[in-house]
Design an enzyme around this catalytic site. Structure first.
Site, PDB file in Angstrom:
ATOM      1  CB  THR A  81      -0.924  -0.010   1.229  1.00  0.00           C
ATOM      2  OG1 THR A  81      -1.739  -1.166   1.141  1.00  0.00           O
ATOM      3  CG2 THR A  81      -1.814   1.205   1.276  1.00  0.00           C
ATOM      4  CB  THR A 157       0.441  -3.552   6.505  1.00  0.00           C
ATOM      5  OG1 THR A 157      -0.825  -3.582   5.857  1.00  0.00           O
ATOM      6  CG2 THR A 157       1.046  -2.169   6.417  1.00  0.00           C
ATOM      7  CG  ASP A 158      -2.693  -7.521   4.329  1.00  0.00           C
ATOM      8  OD1 ASP A 158      -2.936  -6.667   5.212  1.00  0.00           O
ATOM      9  OD2 ASP A 158      -3.413  -7.696   3.337  1.00  0.00           O
ATOM     10  CE  LYS A 234      -3.076  -4.983   8.366  1.00  0.00           C
ATOM     11  NZ  LYS A 234      -3.127  -5.040   6.911  1.00  0.00           N
TER      12      LYS A 234
END
Lengths: 411, 609
Positions: A81, A157-158, A234
């Site tokens: 992202t 980020t995942d 996360k």
């Protein structure tokens, strides 16, 4: 009609003529950007090509100004992202921004360090895999050898915590390695990419000497947190402060926009470790979340895997009817590690009967390791040790801060 | 003013909040809160993002000349979408339905697919830095031979509490944006078209009512002038005045331009540090400034202070530009000596800068960085004076004058909203949309069908209580009585300081039905409603405030009163009716219909006379 992206067109719709630019197709419809900036979708038959006028001069690419007196950092871009823009193939966002684009769009970075940028791959983080972790780690190693005083890895980020943990295990580093991402895409004025990137650069020139994830500490643009790569999760799908340290406080924080870095007492400091690459990984390992009523055949399906991490219930359990399958699996040579689905705490398979059965079945207790981290560590341990006792010892030794509750370990 | 001669052209952009239950892209309720009720707060910086074509919007660039930290108040009725912490939900189908209904009322053509865009707004009023907006329909017609060019559905922005503090409760309420062609040629015509569009919107019964729920932007230009967009005119009554004042401004700026050319005026853009000139100054503003910078505008003497709109001068326009850099304003020699600056100081200032009698000097006082930035903006605006009227987005000030906000935005502020899938509008759906009756048509029908007088019919049709009236009539209440009760009695209540909001429509209708059934007198309606508004049930209110008086009871009462006054009645004959009626009404007012009293009294008197 042979319309291509960016072709000027005239659209006749609803009795009016409008000028625009052909963007792409959606079925039989054409998506056209009107001169007002709105995109509209009309039957393609209503669009007629217009003669191309001399295209307006695009602004010249701004050269990157590098201040030679500042420390050298490497920005390694992997996608995600933080580097995403609209993709007219799907209409959604995809990763296209390069590390240099990031530098251009965040001019404040130039005041913190000078940069060397590289882009080993551009993928959304769900497409990362162990081979990429290895390549990334080798790149980081090379950059440090070439003199980088800190590394920034931009990443989706995942799965960022998997990559960060993998780098942690594969590399002993004298300099900070900062993983950074964004939860809101770079194409919006409110994106967290700039603040996270600026904080990560501040962290990369700080006294830190370990692998961390740098992201918003809260929902406001006031502070970033540095999370140890092996103790972070996360915890939210979309919030800026999705990343949280598990079972411990962050190893540092950065005030924004001041850029003041504060490190925790137990943060590993710059220069305390030698640079060493140990990049063997055995990738055919699995991770399984036990659930009530799980068919033991699910466990049998991992036959042939080198390793399996089970996220068991509570102190580290699975249903009794699964134990036979686990026994078969360990007997066939698969290393099975037991971790817990609980957010915090440590596995202890000696309290209840099932736990003892699991130990008899050959399961190794994974202590307080997060299941994801245990998986990455297992891949690394199996890549570096072959003897059963070495594998057990390494899995139960705190290598990179992954075993937070050593003192209360029940083993 | 001969508006045709000066080539006035005006167009409207009307923004009206839709009365949906949920917001446009999330499930939060569309309620506006008191900011004191906020239960959370976040702070954010916004940055400029490029469009997908790689361009940066000039208006956005200017808004972000100063990096500012914005604060947002959050509420228990707002969620993560409002603070840009979660992807949006799909476009609210109810909102789209209202917008398509309105589009159909203007005889427009809907787009086959609705594509949501992000319109960049970096003044802090949107947490994401953009407002989501989608074109829905094109090219329609309205009365006054005007055209509606586009209709879009978009989300409302945050309310500004003060300076950089915003409240997110309003963010995301669905809005319809109606853009007309520049078809209006006089200020009054702008008023009339705006009024007509407003009436059409209200005819749906699905738009929000009250202050701040509708805003008009007006685009105005005159021949040789330029398109200027005036944002956020909330009062319809001011709209014509805003246009008149803009015309006046453009004419004045054109006259200044001619004068500057005639004088061979020059803006050379040189900036001087004049801090030393004011080392002993008594001016409070200049005293506390770290740096004072000045520039000479050759040939501008007398023009900077020229009034171009009530309370606005060319100097005010320059000051608006300077304020973008964070300075409080500027001083110019057309207004000095004043504000504590002495004549002697002005003299030294002019002499130091070599300014002649035809020249004007502008000074700004702040930090060096702010002053340099402000001076650049002032010089930029001064140079624009040679072109006449700059294209601008302006905001309305009290009374109808305007101030500069930012340049007109361009296409570069638009970016596709990648988080929302396109919404198809099928032919079947479009054809199934029923068009509501226009309020103006409804008012006429109330006269012909219900026998309301024209004034009351119009008032009822345009009232927020129209649905209550229509329901009451549908349930058998006589229209004239229903209209009177709703318009007069509810107004009386609020005059008495009783909020009619505590009264449910069910209660009001029940009261009307009680009267219609003869169980309470019309005269008691106000008292009964007052009691209900204070929490009493309708039946309790009727029995306590106005216990019904039966015809038999009335006959007995009338008999007693008349018996005591037989002589008086015989003497006065029919003329006794009035005074005796008064005596009876004193006893029974509000408990039985006056008409019944009159009948009974008439019968009784008939027996005596």
């Amino acid at each position: 009609m042979n319309l291509n992206n960016s072709d000027p067109v005239t659209v006749e719709f609803a009795g009016i003529e409008m000028d625009g630019i052909f963007i792409n197709r959606s079925g039989e419809h054409a998506i056209v950007k009107l001169s007002s900036g709105y995109n509209i979708c009309v039957p393609e038959s209503l669009c007629s090509p217009k003669e191309k006028t001399a295209s307006a001069e695009k602004p010249a690419v701004i050269p990157l100004n590098q201040d030679a007196s500042l420390p050298l950092l490497s920005i390694i871009s992997t996608g995600g992202t933080i580097a995403s823009t609209v993709d007219y193939r799907t209409g959604a966002v995809s990763s296209k921004f390069t590390a240099e684009d990031i530098l251009r769009s965040i001019p404040e970075l130039a005041g913190i360090a000078r940069y060397h940028t590289l882009q080993p791959f551009q993928v959304l983080s769900e497409n990362m895999n162990p081979a990429m972790w290895q390549e990334l780690t080798r790149n980081i190693h090379d950059e440090i050898l070439k003199g980088a005083q800190g590394i920034i890895v931009t990443h989706g980020t995942d799965t960022m915590l998997y990559s960060a943990a993998a780098v942690s295990f594969m590399l002993s580093t004298p300099v900070p390695i900062i993983f950074v991402g964004a939860q809101r895409s770079a194409d919006r004025p409110s994106s967290d990419n700039a603040m996270n990137a600026i904080c990560s650069a501040k962290a990369a020139v700080s006294d830190l000497g370990e692998v961390v994830i740098c992201m918003h500490a809260n929902e406001s643009d006031t502070k970033c947190a540095l999370h140890r790569a092996t103790r972070v999760r996360k915890n939210h799908t979309s919030r800026r402060d999705a990343f949280q340290s598990i079972g411990r406080e962050p190893v540092g924080s950065i005030e924004y926009p001041e850029g003041t870095v504060v490190l925790a007492k137990d943060a590993v400091l710059r220069g305390t470790k030698e640079l060493r690459l140990s990049d063997n990984l055995v990738s055919n390992c699995g991770l399984l979340q036990y659930y009530p009523g799980m068919n033991p055949a699910v466990i049998d399906a991992f036959k042939g895997y080198k390793g399996l991490v089970i996220a068991g219930t509570g102190l580290g359990h699975v249903g009794t009817d699964c134990i036979e399958s686990i026994t078969r699996l360990t007997a066939s040579g698969t290393t099975v590690i037991m971790t817990s689905q609980c957010q915090a705490g440590s596995v202890c398979d000696r309290v209840y009967e099932t736990g003892r059965d699991l130990l008899d079945a050959g399961v190794i207790e994974g202590g307080s390791m997060l299941p994801e981290v245990a998986l990455v560590k297992l891949m690394w341990v199996l890549g570096n040790a072959t003897r059963k006792e070495d594998i057990r010892r390494l899995m139960q030794t705190n290598l990179k801060g992954e075993l937070e509750y050593d003192l209360w370990r029940c083993a | 003013m001969d508006y045709a001669a000066i080539g006035l052209k005006a167009g409207l952009e009307i923004h009206q909040q839709l009365n949906t239950t949920e917001k446009l892209f999330c499930h939060s309720p569309t309620v506006v809160r008191d900011s004191a009720e906020h239960n959370g707060e976040i702070s954010r910086y916004l940055r400029i993002a490029t469009s997908e074509m790689g361009d940066v919007d000039r208006a956005a660039k200017e808004e972000l000349m100063n990096q500012r930290l914005f604060t947002y108040y959050t509420y228990d009725s707002t969620g993560l979408v409002e603070i840009d912490e979660e992807p949006p939900a799909p476009l609210n189908p109810d909102a789209l339905d209202v917008v398509l209904t309105i589009a159909k009322m203007f005889d427009m053509t809907p787009l086959p697919e609705i594509h949501t865009m992000r319109k960049m707004i970096v003044d802090g009023s949107a947490t994401s830095g953009f407002q989501r907006t989608a074109l829905v329909a094109l090219n329609g017609s309205i009365e006054h031979s005007c055209r509606v060019e586009t209709i879009a559905v978009e989300e409302e922005a945050c309310q500004r509490i003060e300076d950089t503090i915003f409240s997110v409760d309003r963010l995301g309420i669905p809005l319809i944006e109606i853009t007309t062609s520049p078809c209006m040629k006089t200020p009054d015509e702008v008023h009339d078209v705006a009024q007509y569009i407003g009436m059409t919107l209200r005819s749906t019964g699905r738009v929000k009512r009250g202050i701040g729920t509708i805003r008009q932007d007006v685009n105005v230009s005159i021949r040789d002038g330029a398109r200027v967009e005036i944002k956020g005119v909330q009062e319809l009554d001011l709209i014509a005045e805003v246009v008149r004042r803009e015309v006046q401004r453009q004419l004045s700026l054109l006259a200044i331009k001619d004068e500057l050319v005639a004088r061979n005026a020059i803006v050379n853009g040189e900036v001087y540090d004049v801090t030393a000139v004011f080392s002993q100054t008594q001016s409070q503003v200049l005293k506390k400034a770290r740096v004072i910078l000045g520039t000479v505008l050759h040939g501008f003497n007398g023009l900077v202070g020229l009034e171009i709109q009530p309370d606005r001068r060319l100097g005010s326009e320059m000051s608006d530009y300077a304020k973008k850099c964070g300075v409080g304003g500027l001083f110019h020699t057309d207004e000095l000596p004043a504000y504590g600056v002495t004549e002697a100081e002005v003299h030294v200032l002019k002499e130091t800068l070599g300014a002649g009698p035809n020249d004007a000097v502008i000074i700004v006082a702040a930090t060096e960085q702010k002053c340099r930035c402000a001076m650049q903006m002032i010089i930029r605006r001064a140079k624009m004076a040679f072109e006449g009227v700059p294209e601008e987005t302006r905001k309305m000030l009290e009374g109808g004058s305007t101030a500069y906000m930012r340049p007109l935005p361009g296409a570069a502020r638009m970016y596709p909203e990648t988080d929302i899938l396109p919404v198809p509008v099928t032919k079947e759906y479009w054809e199934s949309i029923a068009m509501p009756e226009l309020l103006s048509v409804k008012a006429e029908r109330f006269v012909s069908e219900y026998g309301l007088d024209a004034g009351m019919a119009r008032q009822m049709a345009f009232s927020e209580k129209l649905p209550l009236f229509e329901r009451a009539v549908a349930e058998g209440v006589r229209p004239v009585f229903a209209a009177r009760t709703i318009l007069a009695s509810l107004k009386e209540l609020s005059r008495a300081g009783i909020s009619s909001e505590t009264l449910s429509d069910d209660a009001i209708i029940a009261v009307m039905k009680t009267v219609e059934a003869g169980n309470a007198a019309k005269e008691a309606v106000l008292d009964i409603l007052t009691a209900c508004a204070k929490g009493m049930s309708v039946s309790d209110a009727v029995s306590r405030v106005a216990p019904a008086f039966s015809r038999e009871e009335l006959q007995d009462l009338v008999h007693d009163i008349v018996s005591d006054r037989v002589d008086f009645i015989r003497t006065r004959g029919k003329a006794a009716l009035g005074p005796v009626m008064g005596l009876v009404m004193k006893e029974v007012r509000g408990r039985i219909d006056g008409k019944v009293v009159s009948e009974v009294l008439d019968e009784e008197l008939g027996r005596i006379i």
